[in-house]
Design a protein around this motif. Structure first.
Motif, PDB file in Angstrom:
ATOM      1  N   PHE A   1      -1.958  19.909 -24.970  1.00 38.07           N
ATOM      2  CA  PHE A   1      -3.078  18.938 -25.587  1.00 38.07           C
ATOM      3  C   PHE A   1      -3.061  18.021 -24.427  1.00 38.07           C
ATOM      4  O   PHE A   1      -4.093  17.471 -23.746  1.00 38.07           O
ATOM      5  N   MET A   2      -1.995  17.265 -24.076  1.00 37.20           N
ATOM      6  CA  MET A   2      -2.105  16.221 -23.106  1.00 37.20           C
ATOM      7  C   MET A   2      -2.336  16.671 -21.658  1.00 37.20           C
ATOM      8  O   MET A   2      -2.990  16.016 -21.001  1.00 37.20           O
ATOM      9  N   CYS A   3      -1.715  17.895 -21.469  1.00 41.04           N
ATOM     10  CA  CYS A   3      -2.055  18.498 -20.231  1.00 41.04           C
ATOM     11  C   CYS A   3      -3.774  18.591 -19.913  1.00 41.04           C
ATOM     12  O   CYS A   3      -4.413  18.125 -19.125  1.00 41.04           O
ATOM     13  N   LEU A   4      -4.378  19.312 -20.983  1.00 39.96           N
ATOM     14  CA  LEU A   4      -5.765  19.325 -20.988  1.00 39.96           C
ATOM     15  C   LEU A   4      -6.607  17.934 -20.690  1.00 39.96           C
ATOM     16  O   LEU A   4      -7.306  17.840 -19.994  1.00 39.96           O
ATOM     17  N   MET A   5      -6.122  17.084 -21.547  1.00 41.33           N
ATOM     18  CA  MET A   5      -6.861  15.622 -21.256  1.00 41.33           C
ATOM     19  C   MET A   5      -6.511  15.077 -19.988  1.00 41.33           C
ATOM     20  O   MET A   5      -7.352  14.540 -19.477  1.00 41.33           O
ATOM     21  N   ALA A   6      -5.397  15.378 -19.738  1.00 43.09           N
ATOM     22  CA  ALA A   6      -4.862  14.513 -18.323  1.00 43.09           C
ATOM     23  C   ALA A   6      -5.769  15.412 -17.304  1.00 43.09           C
ATOM     24  O   ALA A   6      -6.028  14.770 -16.203  1.00 43.09           O
ATOM     25  N   SER A   7      -6.095  16.507 -17.445  1.00 43.52           N
ATOM     26  CA  SER A   7      -6.705  17.331 -16.231  1.00 43.52           C
ATOM     27  C   SER A   7      -8.273  17.066 -16.320  1.00 43.52           C
ATOM     28  O   SER A   7      -8.983  17.526 -15.361  1.00 43.52           O
ATOM     29  N   CYS A   8      -8.986  16.407 -17.541  1.00 46.68           N
ATOM     30  CA  CYS A   8     -10.122  16.166 -17.670  1.00 46.68           C
ATOM     31  C   CYS A   8     -10.778  15.121 -16.558  1.00 46.68           C
ATOM     32  O   CYS A   8      -9.903  14.560 -15.948  1.00 46.68           O
ATOM     33  N   LYS A   9     -12.112  15.415 -16.056  1.00 46.26           N
ATOM     34  CA  LYS A   9     -12.406  14.410 -14.944  1.00 46.26           C
ATOM     35  C   LYS A   9     -12.936  13.464 -15.644  1.00 46.26           C
ATOM     36  O   LYS A   9     -13.990  13.677 -16.445  1.00 46.26           O
ATOM     37  N   LYS A  10     -12.687  12.307 -15.550  1.00 43.99           N
ATOM     38  CA  LYS A  10     -13.020  11.164 -16.214  1.00 43.99           C
ATOM     39  C   LYS A  10     -14.126  10.507 -15.496  1.00 43.99           C
ATOM     40  O   LYS A  10     -14.949   9.755 -16.059  1.00 43.99           O
ATOM     41  N   GLU A  11     -14.235  10.543 -14.321  1.00 38.23           N
ATOM     42  CA  GLU A  11     -15.231   9.662 -13.580  1.00 38.23           C
ATOM     43  C   GLU A  11     -16.613   9.754 -14.108  1.00 38.23           C
ATOM     44  O   GLU A  11     -17.208   8.780 -14.114  1.00 38.23           O
ATOM     45  N   THR A  12     -16.958  11.113 -14.291  1.00 33.75           N
ATOM     46  CA  THR A  12     -18.548  11.123 -14.749  1.00 33.75           C
ATOM     47  C   THR A  12     -18.681  10.158 -15.978  1.00 33.75           C
ATOM     48  O   THR A  12     -19.811   9.961 -16.182  1.00 33.75           O
ATOM     49  N   LEU A  13     -17.607  10.110 -16.839  1.00 35.16           N
ATOM     50  CA  LEU A  13     -17.806   9.207 -17.963  1.00 35.16           C
ATOM     51  C   LEU A  13     -17.924   7.773 -17.981  1.00 35.16           C
ATOM     52  O   LEU A  13     -18.560   6.926 -18.219  1.00 35.16           O
ATOM     53  N   LEU A  14     -16.927   7.296 -16.981  1.00 36.84           N
ATOM     54  CA  LEU A  14     -16.795   5.914 -16.646  1.00 36.84           C
ATOM     55  C   LEU A  14     -17.539   5.381 -15.473  1.00 36.84           C
ATOM     56  O   LEU A  14     -17.453   4.155 -15.240  1.00 36.84           O
ATOM     57  N   ASP A  15     -18.003   6.246 -14.504  1.00 40.31           N
ATOM     58  CA  ASP A  15     -18.890   5.912 -13.411  1.00 40.31           C
ATOM     59  C   ASP A  15     -20.022   5.148 -13.631  1.00 40.31           C
ATOM     60  O   ASP A  15     -21.026   5.827 -13.831  1.00 40.31           O
ATOM     61  N   GLY A  16     -19.897   3.787 -13.294  1.00 39.77           N
ATOM     62  CA  GLY A  16     -21.281   3.016 -13.714  1.00 39.77           C
ATOM     63  C   GLY A  16     -22.354   3.356 -12.525  1.00 39.77           C
ATOM     64  O   GLY A  16     -23.567   2.922 -12.785  1.00 39.77           O
ATOM     65  N   SER A  17     -21.901   3.889 -11.489  1.00 44.53           N
ATOM     66  CA  SER A  17     -23.001   4.092 -10.389  1.00 44.53           C
ATOM     67  C   SER A  17     -23.734   4.911 -10.610  1.00 44.53           C
ATOM     68  O   SER A  17     -25.067   5.277 -10.384  1.00 44.53           O
ATOM     69  N   LYS A  18     -23.629   5.803 -11.944  1.00 42.74           N
ATOM     70  CA  LYS A  18     -24.731   6.724 -12.403  1.00 42.74           C
ATOM     71  C   LYS A  18     -26.045   5.967 -12.746  1.00 42.74           C
ATOM     72  O   LYS A  18     -27.074   6.258 -12.614  1.00 42.74           O
ATOM     73  N   SER A  19     -25.555   4.587 -13.406  1.00 41.95           N
ATOM     74  CA  SER A  19     -26.762   4.140 -14.019  1.00 41.95           C
ATOM     75  C   SER A  19     -27.505   3.476 -12.877  1.00 41.95           C
ATOM     76  O   SER A  19     -28.857   3.411 -12.834  1.00 41.95           O
ATOM     77  N   ILE A  20     -26.877   3.066 -11.617  1.00 39.12           N
ATOM     78  CA  ILE A  20     -27.286   2.454 -10.287  1.00 39.12           C
ATOM     79  C   ILE A  20     -28.416   3.765  -9.754  1.00 39.12           C
ATOM     80  O   ILE A  20     -29.599   3.476  -9.411  1.00 39.12           O
ATOM     81  N   GLU A  21     -27.857   4.906  -9.965  1.00 38.20           N
ATOM     82  CA  GLU A  21     -28.696   6.076  -9.249  1.00 38.20           C
ATOM     83  C   GLU A  21     -29.928   6.175 -10.063  1.00 38.20           C
ATOM     84  O   GLU A  21     -30.920   6.383  -9.619  1.00 38.20           O
ATOM     85  N   ARG A  22     -29.808   6.113 -11.463  1.00 36.24           N
ATOM     86  CA  ARG A  22     -30.822   6.414 -12.321  1.00 36.24           C
ATOM     87  C   ARG A  22     -31.781   5.477 -12.321  1.00 36.24           C
ATOM     88  O   ARG A  22     -33.151   5.614 -11.890  1.00 36.24           O
TER      89      ARG A  22
END
Lengths: 296, 319
Positions: free
Chosen positions: B13-34
């Motif tokens: 489970f830890m491996c799965l979580m650790a391998s998740c790509k988090k940037e898409t969730l935390l990346d505020g630049s998406k809001s700027i792009e929008r």
């Protein structure tokens, strides 16, 4: 039993692989340098092509270190203060003649130390007047924004008549508002507050006890330059400065002769400004002279 | 055995979580792009409409059924906006487009009729910067940044700015060249106001009068009343109403660009001239303005529209 052993081995194997891969993944070298994200500016101010006033305010900033704002955004207006921008033409005239010609230029030429030490680094031009807590609070809640050390704002640019007399009068108000700033910065002193202690009119400053309107002369006999000066010590201080910008030294001497308390306070305020590098009596004469050269 | 199983499950489970790509969730630049995409679309649409956009502004008084149109033509290169409203024709000012809370912010950056009615405080224009919520080829949806008081939450009423397709009411309004304020025969005399409401409600004719102020009072209003400050197209008068021949109320009113307007000045809402007087007229007439369709020898044809551009009050003021 045997099955158990095999199962156990398999699990240990799986566990070892999982731990190893976990260690491998988390131990990966992610970046050559630690990435520091630029802070995201959610209220970025974007500015299109500059107009004439943008260039003028920029040159004032370069010459005097005062940034003039004539357009506003949520960065500039704090949430409890409400005001509207001035019309473009009025803001431009205001910047050119009030801020540059009558305020900054004479200060830089004659009292550079006062300008460099005591200038507000931001100056806001408001179309009408400042309202606090709600845009609908009062028809004119405040002439200026003066409670902030680094920023001075003046209201009423839209309604200001661009005539010599009107601009000269406005300078008295500008020095009045700036006096509040200096008062907050340095304190008008313990001694000052004791001079007229107990004799302030408070909210009844406009009306005498007999119901008649209080004139400047009435207030001067009571020890204040104007009725509003008798409202409270802070306005007493600011109206003293305003009066020294409004009247000549000789006129001021006549006024302060009406009441020894007024003479004492005048001496304190005059010296307060002298210590900061400006002679208010000289400034009065300079403003008269500069106003006479304005092209209206 | 069970422990090993649990540990291995957790490890996977830890491996799965650790391998998740988090940037898409935390990346505020998406809001700027929008926000940037919306801003680009906004600029395109503002610039694309040859005849500009019409912003309909609704007064807060529930008795008023009309909405005031503001025809706005944006020059995105020079950041200038040309505004025609009941308050004045072809008034030029500046605007800019910045960003706020994840969306573009359209600011009317120098004084306009919009900042003036914001200060009057009786419409849903509760700020002069607007968060742009949605942009389509025929509608720009926006919202005042603040509600006009410090204790209110962020964001005012949702306002719609529609593409100007030259609806007929614009022509009806902009044809008359005679200025009412210059027609002395309509001032200082008894007039009758007759109204027809699209809603079918009945209207009892009113006895009214247009009365000009003294020069000093007119100058005072011209220097202090928000929609009249420096507005050469505004003429101060009272839109006097006689409930009975012996009584009168004198609401402050102005002639504007082919218009008569009588707003409630929120800062003086209990004052007869600025507040209660105009409120009475708004209750009786169901509008806070009239657009002038035609000025005849002894009568003036007026009308008002709602936020959909539908004529809802049709009137005649005559002697």
């Amino acid at each position: 039993m045997l099955n158990d052993m095999i199962m156990k081995k398999i699990y240990i194997l799986v566990l070892a692989v999982v731990l190893a891969s976990s260690a491998f993944i988390t131990g990966c070298k992610k970046d050559t340098t630690i990435a520091i994200d630029e802070p995201i500016d959610y209220l970025s101010v974007k500015k299109g092509k500059w107009n004439g006033l943008d260039s003028l305010t920029d040159s004032l900033f370069k010459n005097y270190g005062v940034r003039v704002f004539y357009e506003f955004n949520p960065r500039i207006i704090d949430p409890t203060t409400f005001y509207v921008p001035a019309q473009y033409d009025k803001a431009k005239l205001y910047t050119k003649y009030v801020i540059e010609k009558l305020w900054l230029e004479p200060l830089k030429k004659n009292f550079p130390k006062f300008l460099s030490d005591q200038k507000p680094i931001e100056f806001l031009i408001l179309g009408t007047y400042v309202h606090f807590n709600s845009i609908s609070s009062g028809l004119a809640a405040g002439a200026g924004l003066n409670g902030q050390f680094y920023r001075l704002g003046m209201g009423g640019a839209d309604g200001l008549a661009f005539t010599k007399a009107s601009l000269r009068d406005h300078m008295c108000t500008l020095y009045h508002e700036h006096a509040h700033q200096l008062d907050q910065k340095f304190g008008r002193s313990y001694a000052y507050d004791r001079v007229s202690q107990g004799s302030y009119y408070q909210l009844n400053y406009l009306t005498k006890p007999n119901g008649q309107r209080r004139t400047d002369n009435d207030a001067q006999i009571d020890g204040f330059f104007t009725p509003y000066g008798g409202f409270a010590p802070e306005e007493d201080f600011a109206t003293s400065v305003e009066s020294m910008i409004r009247y000549t030294r000789a006129e001021i001497q006549t006024i302060v002769a009406k009441n020894p308390k007024l003479a004492t306070k005048y001496q304190i305020v005059y010296k307060f400004y002298l210590d900061k590098g400006i002679d208010l009596h000289q400034m009065h004469d300079i403003l008269d002279q500069v106003t006479s050269t304005l092209p209206f | 055995m069970k422990t090993i199983y649990n540990i291995s499950f957790l490890a996977v489970f830890m491996c799965l979580m650790a391998s998740c790509k988090k940037e898409t969730l935390l990346d505020g630049s998406k809001s700027i792009e929008r926000s940037n995409a919306l801003e680009k679309e906004l600029k395109t649409q503002l610039n694309d409409s040859k005849d500009g956009w019409i912003l309909f502004v609704t007064p807060l008084n529930a008795n008023v059924k009309s909405a005031m149109p503001f025809i706005l033509k944006f020059d995105t290169l020079e950041s200038k906006v040309n505004m025609t409203s009941i308050y004045g024709k072809d008034v030029s000012s500046f605007f800019n487009i910045s960003a706020a809370t994840g969306m573009p912010l359209l600011t009317f950056s120098t004084g306009t009729a919009l900042s003036a009615i914001y200060e009057i405080g009786s419409t849903d224009v509760t700020d002069y910067f607007f968060k742009v919520l949605k942009v389509t080829s025929d509608t720009i949806t926006m919202q005042p940044y603040r509600k006009g008081s410090s204790s209110a939450s962020e964001g005012g009423a949702i306002l719609k700015m529609v593409r100007n397709t030259q609806p007929t009411w614009i022509k009806e309004w902009q044809t008359e060249n005679t200025k009412l304020f210059d027609q002395a025969s309509f001032f200082g005399r008894y007039l009758t106001a007759e109204m027809t409401f699209a809603s079918g409600e009945a209207f009892t004719p009113l006895s009214v009068a247009f009365i000009k102020f003294s020069a000093a009072d007119a100058t005072y209003l011209g220097a202090n009343y928000p929609t009249a400050i420096n507005n050469k197209q505004a003429g101060a008068m009272t839109f006097t109403y006689f409930p009975t021949p012996a009584t009168r109320i004198d609401p402050l009113s102005f002639t504007g660009y082919n218009s008569i307007f009588f707003d409630i000045y929120a800062a003086a809402s209990t004052n007869a001239l600025y507040g209660t007087g105009p409120a009475t007229m708004q209750r009786l007439l169901k509008t806070n303005y009239f657009m002038i369709r035609k000025i005849n020898a002894t009568s003036i044809n007026v009308f008002a529209i709602d936020k959909n551009g539908k004529e809802i009050v049709t009137g005649k003021i005559f002697y």
